[in-house]
Design a protein around this motif. Structure first.
Motif, short mmCIF file in Angstrom:
data_model
loop_
_atom_site.label_atom_id
_atom_site.label_comp_id
_atom_site.label_asym_id
_atom_site.label_seq_id
_atom_site.Cartn_x
_atom_site.Cartn_y
_atom_site.Cartn_z
N GLN A 174 0.84 -1.20 0.00
CA GLN A 174 0.00 0.00 0.00
C GLN A 174 0.87 1.25 0.00
O GLN A 174 0.59 2.23 -0.71
N VAL A 175 1.93 1.23 0.79
CA VAL A 175 2.86 2.36 0.80
C VAL A 175 3.49 2.53 -0.58
O VAL A 175 3.61 3.65 -1.10
N GLU A 176 3.89 1.42 -1.20
CA GLU A 176 4.47 1.50 -2.53
C GLU A 176 3.48 2.10 -3.53
O GLU A 176 3.86 2.86 -4.43
N GLY A 177 2.21 1.76 -3.39
CA GLY A 177 1.20 2.33 -4.26
C GLY A 177 1.13 3.85 -4.13
O GLY A 177 1.02 4.58 -5.13
N LEU A 178 1.21 4.33 -2.89
CA LEU A 178 1.21 5.78 -2.68
C LEU A 178 2.45 6.42 -3.30
O LEU A 178 2.37 7.53 -3.85
N LEU A 179 3.59 5.74 -3.24
CA LEU A 179 4.80 6.27 -3.85
C LEU A 179 4.63 6.39 -5.37
O LEU A 179 5.07 7.37 -5.98
N VAL A 180 4.01 5.40 -5.97
CA VAL A 180 3.78 5.44 -7.42
C VAL A 180 2.85 6.60 -7.78
O VAL A 180 3.11 7.36 -8.72
N TRP A 181 1.77 6.73 -7.04
CA TRP A 181 0.80 7.82 -7.28
C TRP A 181 1.49 9.17 -7.13
O TRP A 181 1.35 10.06 -8.01
N ALA A 182 2.24 9.35 -6.04
CA ALA A 182 2.95 10.61 -5.84
C ALA A 182 3.96 10.85 -6.96
O ALA A 182 4.13 11.99 -7.43
N ASP A 203 0.44 7.18 10.52
CA ASP A 203 1.45 6.50 11.32
C ASP A 203 1.18 5.00 11.44
O ASP A 203 2.10 4.19 11.51
N ASP A 204 -0.11 4.63 11.46
CA ASP A 204 -0.45 3.21 11.58
C ASP A 204 0.02 2.43 10.36
O ASP A 204 0.64 1.37 10.49
N LEU A 205 -0.27 2.97 9.17
CA LEU A 205 0.14 2.28 7.95
C LEU A 205 1.66 2.20 7.87
O LEU A 205 2.22 1.13 7.59
N LEU A 206 2.34 3.31 8.11
CA LEU A 206 3.80 3.29 8.03
C LEU A 206 4.40 2.39 9.10
O LEU A 206 5.42 1.72 8.86
N ASP A 210 7.20 -2.50 6.10
CA ASP A 210 8.56 -2.92 6.42
C ASP A 210 9.53 -1.74 6.32
O ASP A 210 9.20 -0.66 5.84
N GLU A 211 10.75 -1.97 6.80
CA GLU A 211 11.73 -0.89 6.90
C GLU A 211 12.07 -0.32 5.53
O GLU A 211 12.23 0.91 5.38
N GLU A 212 12.17 -1.17 4.53
CA GLU A 212 12.53 -0.69 3.20
C GLU A 212 11.46 0.25 2.66
O GLU A 212 11.78 1.31 2.09
N ALA A 213 10.19 -0.14 2.81
CA ALA A 213 9.11 0.71 2.31
C ALA A 213 9.08 2.05 3.05
O ALA A 213 8.87 3.11 2.44
N ARG A 214 9.30 2.00 4.37
CA ARG A 214 9.32 3.26 5.13
C ARG A 214 10.47 4.16 4.68
O ARG A 214 10.31 5.38 4.56
N ALA A 215 11.62 3.56 4.42
CA ALA A 215 12.77 4.35 3.99
C ALA A 215 12.50 4.99 2.63
O ALA A 215 12.82 6.17 2.41
N ARG A 216 11.94 4.22 1.72
CA ARG A 216 11.63 4.76 0.40
C ARG A 216 10.60 5.87 0.50
O ARG A 216 10.66 6.87 -0.21
#
Length: 261
Positions: A174-182, A203-206, A210-216
């Motif tokens: 889900q985080v990766e999806g937001l990165l693509v949209w942004a 904050d809940d989603l982040l 995982d750590e890699e997704a949060r860092a990206r």
């Protein structure tokens, strides 16, 4: 198939260590082209989960071919884990000619095409996987294929909205999806809109990603903040990324490029 999702960085990787092709192998037609059976590594285990083996045997009658399909899936999965999707295409494409109605194979082929930078083929296979598996867990890659093909931001956004609303999708995807949209909004010159999309990740989603997704996520947030002239936010984001062991995204270097406080 690998447990970890493939990240939507959209690199076009050179074809290296390519899977060798057997010149004497049978050529089977699939649509307008033919797929040559690749040389499948014999040192790769043929074991797959019971449900997947059952699905394969429903479509493949010859026991030796069943083992070859299973080894092709496992060998292809190892290549995907290593980011060598270009080399995995031949394995999954041949497996598809033997058992085209198995979602795992269509997913593997889609991810392989995606890693190879062939977004059109990746989009076709990943959409087929989504329909067959009734799953949205690869929609972040579907969205990034649309972005890579230059499709409109609205189409990317619609795909990510469905991903965010779907049940059972891992939070990092889900985080990766937001990165693509942004990223699509940024491509269109809408930096403010891109930052607004990232604010949808609470904050809940982040915390569950995982750590890699949060860092990206933090790296893109910092990049966008710097572009918008918000140096304080950019410094805070890059500082969080720089604390990741080994600083794999080299955020410390980005901190050095920011103007002093």
């Amino acid at each position: 198939m690998p447990e970890r999702p493939v990240r939507p960085s959209r690199p076009i990787r050179p074809l290296r260590n390519a899977v060798a092709r057997d010149p004497d192998a049978e050529v089977r037609p699939t649509g307008p082209t033919a797929v040559v059976k690749p040389v499948i590594p014999t040192d790769v285990a043929s074991w797959v989960p019971r449900g997947l083996r059952r699905a394969i045997t429903q479509q493949v009658r010859d026991p030796d071919t069943v083992d070859d399909v299973q080894r092709a899936i496992n060998a292809g999965g190892e290549l995907l884990d290593a980011g060598e999707g270009a080399d995995a295409v031949a394995l999954f494409a041949w497996a598809k000619t033997q058992a085209s109605r198995i979602p795992d194979i269509r997913e593997g082929l889609g991810v392989a095409h995606y890693q190879a930078g062939d977004f059109r083929e990746a989009l076709n296979e990943l959409r087929t996987y989504r329909r067959m598996a009734a799953s949205h867990d690869q929609d972040h890659l579907i969205a990034d294929c649309l972005r890579g093909m230059g499709r409109g931001v609205d189409e990317v956004a619609d795909t990510v909205e469905v991903l965010l609303a779907a049940d059972g999708v891992p939070p990092d995807r889900q985080v990766e999806g937001l990165l693509v949209w942004a990223g699509a909004l940024r491509d269109a010159g809408d930096v403010a809109g891109a930052r607004s999309v990232l604010r949808r990740a609470d904050d809940d989603l982040l915390g569950r990603a995982d750590e890699e997704a949060r860092a990206r996520f933090d790296y893109l947030a910092g990049d966008l903040a710097a572009e918008a002239g918000d140096v304080e936010s950019a410094r805070a984001s890059f500082t969080r990324v720089a604390r990741v062991p080994g600083d794999p995204l080299e955020a410390a270097q980005r901190l050095d490029t920011l103007p002093p406080a």
